[in-house]
Enzyme design. Structure first.
Site, PDB file in Angstrom:
ATOM      1  N   THR A  86      -3.806   0.972  -2.923  1.00  0.00           N
ATOM      2  CA  THR A  86      -3.150  -0.309  -2.663  1.00  0.00           C
ATOM      3  C   THR A  86      -3.460  -1.331  -3.740  1.00  0.00           C
ATOM      4  O   THR A  86      -4.427  -1.171  -4.490  1.00  0.00           O
ATOM      5  CB  THR A  86      -3.656  -0.859  -1.299  1.00  0.00           C
ATOM      6  OG1 THR A  86      -2.919  -2.031  -0.965  1.00  0.00           O
ATOM      7  CG2 THR A  86      -5.130  -1.226  -1.351  1.00  0.00           C
ATOM      8  N   THR A  93       0.837  -1.201   0.000  1.00  0.00           N
ATOM      9  CA  THR A  93       0.000   0.000   0.000  1.00  0.00           C
ATOM     10  C   THR A  93       0.876   1.256   0.000  1.00  0.00           C
ATOM     11  O   THR A  93       2.058   1.201   0.336  1.00  0.00           O
ATOM     12  CB  THR A  93      -0.938   0.024   1.220  1.00  0.00           C
ATOM     13  OG1 THR A  93      -1.637  -1.204   1.275  1.00  0.00           O
ATOM     14  CG2 THR A  93      -1.941   1.138   1.181  1.00  0.00           C
TER      15      THR A  93
HETATM   16  N1  GLU Z   1      -5.521  -4.416   2.177  1.00  0.00           N
HETATM   17  C1  GLU Z   1      -5.148  -3.524   3.228  1.00  0.00           C
HETATM   18  C2  GLU Z   1      -6.322  -2.699   3.666  1.00  0.00           C
HETATM   19  O1  GLU Z   1      -7.155  -2.366   2.891  1.00  0.00           O
HETATM   20  C3  GLU Z   1      -4.070  -2.630   2.792  1.00  0.00           C
HETATM   21  C4  GLU Z   1      -2.847  -3.416   2.485  1.00  0.00           C
HETATM   22  C5  GLU Z   1      -1.708  -3.102   3.364  1.00  0.00           C
HETATM   23  O2  GLU Z   1      -1.472  -1.942   3.629  1.00  0.00           O
HETATM   24  O3  GLU Z   1      -1.020  -4.038   3.773  1.00  0.00           O
HETATM   25  O4  GLU Z   1      -6.413  -2.390   4.789  1.00  0.00           O
END
Ligand code: GLU
Length: 602
Positions: A426, A408
């Site tokens: 992200t 991200t």
């Molecule tokens: N998928 C994560 C979220 O939406 C973000 C990914 C990450 O920062 O590791 O919270």
């Protein structure tokens, strides 16, 4: 120059034909902190920050700059962000004196079954890494391009084509590979090498691009130009949509691939129906400031906001450091218990957003904090039911495992008119699903792994077709007296929430400047038995937090080599119209902050 050319990427070694060192490509200068006037940008990357500043200098506004910066991050941070992913865009509109948001989260395909993450052979969830993360099953319908388009149409002054142009040029020109990019590529090498178009693009000649070499992505440049010319329909309908469906259904396996690379459910019909959602921001009052964040489908705004409401009556600013850190960790655990119990996509789950953010609920939760002892984790969720007593009894809830990571990316932008953007985007895991759309220069997300793996009717984050998986992204804007004071956010999976919370409390209550608040070592308590902490935090505070009963364990996971938590990019609006732009001094290789009329550094 010696050039090794693959269909996807051109890597120049920096050697002349005679073998003598030619002028070695140099990355642009970068500064983690800058002070100036007339607008500002901060991100993890100097090329991206420069793209945003260029847009501002040519008369673009903060929204134009944010989109251009994000598109540039798609070039230089292709493992963290890009048109194959999603994100959340928070915007302070100076003319309207109001905060707006766009939910550009990926969604689950219409035919995704609720047992998609269960291996039929065993009845157990697939292994998270590498099977689930590297699969078509985890690919959600991307929302990033639609977010850019929506932001530009509502508040920007540039067309999509003009906003993408500098990033397309950057992709053609190439950027100088640094340790972070090479390291991230190496972390992904085992899985990237098993997927034909990904190996071709990111492992030219079978290896991660060398530090100091120039990494070009002409295919992404062409994709950006095509999208700029034809608009979002060229992504969500038409040949590119069909290519996305095809690669998700049959990820192209390299010879000798050992990963199952399970097929996904995403179709062209899903793509054609994708829509971003304008949502009212979350808002809490803290230390006399208005803190705005991203509402569900992200849990960022409710969890940061609830934790601040829990902390407000306890006055962190009057505590010594050990007491303040203990209280921050406990408040975070309580807010995470409520996140797990109540927050999911509001189109599918009745999320009590208003009550989670109410002063009464925060105060009721607050009294659960013992000033001398850490509670046994997981703590129970509270009852955000509108009836608050001095001290509420918790209700049992299941705290499901959360992922953390350095994937991200976050950026902030402000312009001379006073508009401000805080934008987190992200593709989920660093490297997303590992699946590159052949010939198009970008990776697809694995965002659907943010759903809980096991289906449980009581879980607000259970898999449902068409649903948005719960996010932790927490792009935040703080107003003082109705005018921008701070803008910040971070990557880091569920540690995003604690990173934003810790940075805010460092700045507001612990007497730190914004750069100090960002640089300070981090710890993350997400309602688990132990506290995840960066090694310097452990060194500094283990001895004083142990007596409270906190057990600190070093951050970092099996997948990433870094033991860092988050990578903040932030702005502070100074009295007299100045802007302090601040990024990480060292995490993720150090970020890049800049202002339009820069006073310091010059
Ligand atoms: N998928 C994560 C979220 O939406 C973000 C990914 C990450 O920062 O590791 O919270």
């Amino acid at each position: 120059m010696v050039a090794s050319l693959s269909a996807g990427a051109l890597v120049l070694s920096g050697l002349s034909a005679s073998g003598a060192a030619a002028s070695t490509p140099q990355p642009p200068a970068k500064h983690p902190t800058a002070i100036g006037f007339g607008g500002a940008v901060a991100s993890v990357d100097p090329e991206a920050t420069n793209v945003g500043l260029g847009v501002l200098r040519r008369g673009g506004n903060a929204v134009d700059a944010a989109v251009a910066t994000a598109a540039a991050l798609g070039v230089t941070e292709p493992y963290s962000a890009g048109v194959g992913g999603g994100g959340y865009f928070v915007f302070y509109n100076a003319k309207k004196h109001k905060v707006f948001t766009i939910d550009g989260r990926e969604t689950a395909p219409a035919t995704m079954p609720n047992n998609a993450f269960i291996d039929p052979a065993t009845g157990e969830p697939y292994r998270f890494t590498p099977e689930l993360v590297t699969s078509g099953v985890s690919v959600g319908i991307p929302g990033t391009l639609a977010t850019w388009d929506s932001a530009l149409r509502q508040w920007g002054s540039l067309s999509l084509g003009k906003a993408l142009k500098p990033a397309a040029e950057l992709a053609d020109r190439g950027f100088v590979v640094d340790d972070t990019f090479r390291g991230q590529t190496l972390d992904n090498k085992a899985r990237f090498s098993q997927i034909v178009p990904t190996a071709k693009l990111f492992l030219p000649g079978g290896d991660a691009p060398k530090v100091g070499s120039l990494f070009k992505n002409p295919e992404l440049a062409d994709t950006y130009r095509m999208l700029g010319k034809e608009g979002t329909s060229a992504f969500y309908r038409g040949p590119l949509a069909a290519e996305i469906e095809a690669v998700v259904k049959t990820p192209p396996k390299a010879a000798g691939a050992t990963l199952p690379l399970m097929p996904g459910y995403l179709t062209t019909s899903d793509l054609s129906k994708y829509k971003t959602i304008n949502r009212d921001p979350t808002k809490v009052r803290y230390d006399g400031l208005d803190v705005y964040g991203m509402p569900p489908s992200s849990s960022g705004g409710t969890t940061v906001g609830e934790a601040l409401n829990i902390l407000q009556p306890l006055h962190l600013d009057k505590m010594d450091t050990p007491q303040a850190l203990h209280t921050y960790l406990e408040a975070s655990a309580l807010a995470f218990a409520d996140r797990a119990a109540y927050v999911g996509d509001p189109a599918y789950v009745d999320v009590p957003t208003k009550e989670l953010l109410s002063r009464g609920f925060g105060a009721e939760r607050s009294c659960a904090i013992d000033p001398d002892h850490a509670a046994t984790k997981p703590v129970k969720a509270g009852s955000p039911d509108g009836k608050y007593s001095q001290c509420g009894k918790g209700v049992a809830t299941t705290q499901r495992p959360d992922t953390e990571g350095l994937s991200t990316t976050h950026l902030v932008a402000a312009d001379k008119w006073g508009n401000v953007v805080s934008y987190t985007l992200t593709i989920e895991q660093t490297g997303g699903s590992g699946i590159t759309v052949p010939g198009r220069g970008f990776l697809l997300n694995n965002e659907l792994t943010d759903f809980s793996a096991v289906y449980d009717e009581a879980d607000p984050n259970r898999i449902q077709p068409g649903k948005r998986p719960r996010s932790s992204m927490s792009p935040t804007i703080v107003l003082r007296g109705g005018r921008p004071f701070l803008a910040l956010g971070s990557p880091g999976g569920s540690t995003i929430i604690t990173t934003v919370l810790q940075t805010l409390t460092n700045r507001l209550d612990r007497d730190m400047t914004l750069p100090e608040a960002i640089a300070a070592p981090r710890a993350s308590q997400r309602n688990t038995a132990t506290v995840t902490a960066e090694p310097p935090f452990i060194d500094a505070y283990d001895a004083v937090l142990k007596p409270y009963g906190h057990t600190l364990v070093a951050s970092g996971d099996a997948f990433t080599s870094a033991a860092e938590i988050g990578a903040v990019a932030a702005l502070e609006f100074l009295p007299g119209g100045g802007i302090l732009a601040a990024a990480e001094p060292t995490r993720r290789g150090g970020g890049a902050a800049g202002t339009v009329k820069q006073l310091w550094p010059r």
